[in-house]
Design an enzyme around this catalytic site. Structure first.
Site, PDB file in Angstrom:
ATOM      1  CB  SER A  47      -2.080  -2.921  -7.097  1.00  0.00           C
ATOM      2  OG  SER A  47      -2.437  -3.141  -5.821  1.00  0.00           O
ATOM      3  CD  GLU A  54      -0.983 -33.787   1.366  1.00  0.00           C
ATOM      4  OE1 GLU A  54      -0.952 -35.004   1.106  1.00  0.00           O
ATOM      5  OE2 GLU A  54      -2.054 -33.160   1.909  1.00  0.00           O
ATOM      6  CG  HIS A  94      -2.109  -0.904   0.737  1.00  0.00           C
ATOM      7  ND1 HIS A  94      -3.394  -0.396   0.940  1.00  0.00           N
ATOM      8  CD2 HIS A  94      -2.426  -2.157   0.557  1.00  0.00           C
ATOM      9  CE1 HIS A  94      -4.364  -1.379   0.592  1.00  0.00           C
ATOM     10  NE2 HIS A  94      -3.591  -2.391   0.355  1.00  0.00           N
ATOM     11  CE  LYS A  98     -11.421  -8.233 -11.240  1.00  0.00           C
ATOM     12  NZ  LYS A  98     -10.625  -7.654 -12.198  1.00  0.00           N
ATOM     13  CG  ASP A  99     -10.560  -8.941  -4.162  1.00  0.00           C
ATOM     14  OD1 ASP A  99     -10.448  -9.443  -5.073  1.00  0.00           O
ATOM     15  OD2 ASP A  99     -10.124  -8.133  -3.237  1.00  0.00           O
TER      16      ASP A  99
HETATM   17  C1  HEM Z   1      -0.264 -15.923   2.975  1.00  0.00           C
HETATM   18  C2  HEM Z   1       0.075 -15.492   1.739  1.00  0.00           C
HETATM   19  C3  HEM Z   1      -0.144 -14.321   0.807  1.00  0.00           C
HETATM   20  C4  HEM Z   1      -1.156 -13.410   1.127  1.00  0.00           C
HETATM   21  C5  HEM Z   1      -2.166 -13.491   2.210  1.00  0.00           C
HETATM   22  C6  HEM Z   1      -1.057 -12.196   0.053  1.00  0.00           C
HETATM   23  C7  HEM Z   1      -1.834 -11.087   0.193  1.00  0.00           C
HETATM   24  C8  HEM Z   1      -1.607 -10.345  -1.021  1.00  0.00           C
HETATM   25  C9  HEM Z   1      -2.562  -9.219  -1.319  1.00  0.00           C
HETATM   26  C10 HEM Z   1      -3.903  -9.128  -0.598  1.00  0.00           C
HETATM   27  C11 HEM Z   1      -2.013  -8.418  -2.528  1.00  0.00           C
HETATM   28  C12 HEM Z   1      -2.772  -7.647  -3.121  1.00  0.00           C
HETATM   29  C13 HEM Z   1      -3.880  -8.031  -4.155  1.00  0.00           C
HETATM   30  C14 HEM Z   1      -2.930  -8.680  -5.347  1.00  0.00           C
HETATM   31  O1  HEM Z   1      -2.237  -8.203  -5.949  1.00  0.00           O
HETATM   32  O2  HEM Z   1      -3.288  -9.977  -5.506  1.00  0.00           O
HETATM   33  C15 HEM Z   1      -0.973  -9.026  -2.786  1.00  0.00           C
HETATM   34  C16 HEM Z   1       0.083  -8.520  -3.722  1.00  0.00           C
HETATM   35  C17 HEM Z   1       1.344  -8.990  -4.110  1.00  0.00           C
HETATM   36  N1  HEM Z   1       1.906 -10.180  -3.531  1.00  0.00           N
HETATM   37 FE1  HEM Z   1       1.152 -11.300  -2.015  1.00  0.00          FE
HETATM   38  N2  HEM Z   1       0.198 -12.569  -0.606  1.00  0.00           N
HETATM   39  C18 HEM Z   1       0.802 -13.671  -0.163  1.00  0.00           C
HETATM   40  C19 HEM Z   1       1.821 -14.583  -0.833  1.00  0.00           C
HETATM   41  C20 HEM Z   1       2.586 -14.203  -1.710  1.00  0.00           C
HETATM   42  C21 HEM Z   1       3.848 -14.766  -2.065  1.00  0.00           C
HETATM   43  C22 HEM Z   1       4.252 -16.006  -1.835  1.00  0.00           C
HETATM   44  C23 HEM Z   1       4.574 -14.142  -3.159  1.00  0.00           C
HETATM   45  C24 HEM Z   1       5.691 -13.923  -3.912  1.00  0.00           C
HETATM   46  C25 HEM Z   1       6.593 -14.972  -3.935  1.00  0.00           C
HETATM   47  C26 HEM Z   1       3.735 -12.533  -3.289  1.00  0.00           C
HETATM   48  C27 HEM Z   1       3.894 -11.584  -3.870  1.00  0.00           C
HETATM   49  C28 HEM Z   1       3.247 -10.310  -4.104  1.00  0.00           C
HETATM   50  C29 HEM Z   1       3.234  -9.375  -4.838  1.00  0.00           C
HETATM   51  C30 HEM Z   1       4.661  -9.170  -5.721  1.00  0.00           C
HETATM   52  C31 HEM Z   1       2.408  -8.557  -4.974  1.00  0.00           C
HETATM   53  C32 HEM Z   1       2.123  -6.890  -5.667  1.00  0.00           C
HETATM   54  C33 HEM Z   1       1.468  -7.355  -6.839  1.00  0.00           C
HETATM   55  C34 HEM Z   1       1.247  -6.323  -7.559  1.00  0.00           C
HETATM   56  O3  HEM Z   1       0.551  -5.265  -7.495  1.00  0.00           O
HETATM   57  O4  HEM Z   1       1.861  -6.352  -8.804  1.00  0.00           O
HETATM   58  N3  HEM Z   1       2.574 -12.727  -2.425  1.00  0.00           N
HETATM   59  N4  HEM Z   1      -0.576 -10.084  -1.960  1.00  0.00           N
END
Ligand code: HEM
Length: 388
Positions: A211, A278, A207, A234-235
């Site tokens: 995004s 798994e 934030h 949408k979510d």
């Molecule tokens: C418990 C696991 C995770 C949760 C709850 C989580 C949650 C979120 C949320 C809510 C967003 C904003 C919405 C979206 O862009 O989809 C986000 C963005 C992002 N997440 Fe995660 N995430 C998790 C795991 C990961 C993992 C494993 C990676 C990479 C290895 C990752 C990389 C990113 C990146 C780079 C963004 C920015 C996306 C953009 O705006 O281009 N996240 N995450």
């Protein structure tokens, strides 16, 4: 008076944060369904924590009772079967949505500046998820639990000089025993909370920059709209769609992703004919098993996982989005197919030609990260990106 004022300030702080994150947050209007998977990951993390907490009320972390306590949950506890199946299949759905979330990041180059820290926290979360899932799989104390724990913990013996001592330290004795089960249970309980805190940080950092979007154009030049109501709806729609396969698994095929050997109580004297993890571990397991030398296999497996950390430094192109780069796009999809195929190979008996094909696929996985991405991105930077 003072506690009242400070409580009021805290409530005010929480309210303003929630408001800015869930209502006001300026979101690029063109984000696609692939931007739904962060929310879905958070949803499944919540499901795992809540159902896991209920399961702890009935589970007994003792080698003599663990297996029976799970049978008790399944047969005697009201809706115990539901809670258990929500938890075991929830883990699968959690991994599925996180894998798509990671692939989205790879495809659109979300790992690059200014979201590098978001990416790093994500990779740490992914590694912790793997650890948590492994620890959880040991708890029912079935044959697969016991032998998976044996195979995985034995990896530490490749550490020079202190490997064997490290293994006994992890086991809490000279074999897998009650102390091992107890510490695995404690860690399995606490790690999801560490993941939850990291996820909040992940979101907080995101934030700060906002995004990205499928066009890859800097967001300030795009129209942005508030998160509520557009992306809340949408979510929620995305959630509704994902709840379909989740419900199908839980209510109709609850054991489809499990292994029947885990309904046999752990027996240290009988090794199952075919030890498989798994499904979400299978690609990495495929890499590990395709290399006959244990130490080299482990190194390649860990490098294959940890290379995600190096990605922001390997990809030098100005435009990281693969939509506009036909060659990189094709290679990306080939990389995805290769990863899935490694998963298939990991599920097969390691004989000829499974090991040989696995060896090629494992090395392609590394080649993609350490040769193809850097070289192609450099070529793009010099000859293509400058013109755009
Ligand atoms: C418990 C696991 C995770 C949760 C709850 C989580 C949650 C979120 C949320 C809510 C967003 C904003 C919405 C979206 O862009 O989809 C986000 C963005 C992002 N997440 Fe995660 N995430 C998790 C795991 C990961 C993992 C494993 C990676 C990479 C290895 C990752 C990389 C990113 C990146 C780079 C963004 C920015 C996306 C953009 O705006 O281009 N996240 N995450």
């Amino acid at each position: 008076m003072y506690p009242f004022v400070s409580n009021l300030l805290l409530v005010n702080f929480a309210y303003s944060k929630l408001y800015s994150y869930l209502v006001k947050y300026p979101t690029p209007s063109n984000i696609s369904i692939f931007w739904n998977f962060g929310f879905l990951s958070a949803f499944f993390l919540g499901v795992q924590i809540v159902t896991g907490f209920v399961l702890t009320m009935f589970y007994t972390p003792h080698v003599d009772y663990a297996f029976d306590s799970i049978q008790h949950v399944m047969r005697d506890v009201n809706y115990g079967w539901l809670i258990r199946y929500l938890h075991s299949n929830g883990a699968s759905l959690f991994f599925a949505v996180v894998y798509i979330h990671i692939l989205r990041g790879l495809y659109y180059g979300s790992y690059s500046h200014p979201r590098t820290v978001v990416w790093f926290t994500g990779v740490i979360i992914y590694i912790l998820m793997m650890g948590t899932a492994f620890l959880g799989y040991v708890l029912p104390w079935g044959q697969m639990s016991y032998w998976a724990a044996t195979v995985i913990t034995n990896f530490v013996t490749v550490v020079p000089v202190v490997g064997k001592d490290l293994l006994y330290w992890i086991w809490g004795g000279y074999s897998i025993n009650n102390a091992t089960l107890n510490r695995f249970y404690s860690l399995h309980f606490i790690l999801p909370f560490v993941i939850a805190v990291l996820s909040l940080y992940h979101l907080y950092i995101l934030h700060q920059t906002g995004s990205s979007n499928p066009l890859g154009i800097k967001a300030k030049r795009l129209e942005k709209i508030p998160f509520y109501p557009y992306f809340v709806i949408k979510d929620l729609l995305g959630l509704l769609v994902v709840l379909i396969p989740y419900s199908l698994l839980v209510f109709f095929y609850p054991e489809m992703l499990g292994h029947s050997d885990n309904y046999i109580k752990a027996n240290p004297l009988v090794t199952p004919p075919h030890i498989v993890p798994e499904w979400y571990f299978l690609p990495l397991y495929g890499i590990l098993r395709s290399i006959l030398d244990k130490t080299y296999g482990l190194v390649v497996m860990f490098v294959s996982m940890l290379c995600l950390f190096t990605l922001p430094y390997l990809d030098k192109s100005y435009i990281k989005n693969k939509t506009y780069k036909p060659l990189q796009r094709k290679l990306f999809w080939f990389f995805v197919l290769n990863f899935l195929y490694l998963g298939y190979l990991g599920s097969q008996t390691p004989t000829y030609p499974i090991i040989e094909i696995g060896l090629v696929c494992a090395h392609f996985h590394l080649l993609y990260f350490f040769l193809l991405i850097p070289v192609l991105s450099l070529v793009d930077r010099i000859f293509v990106d400058k013109r755009s």
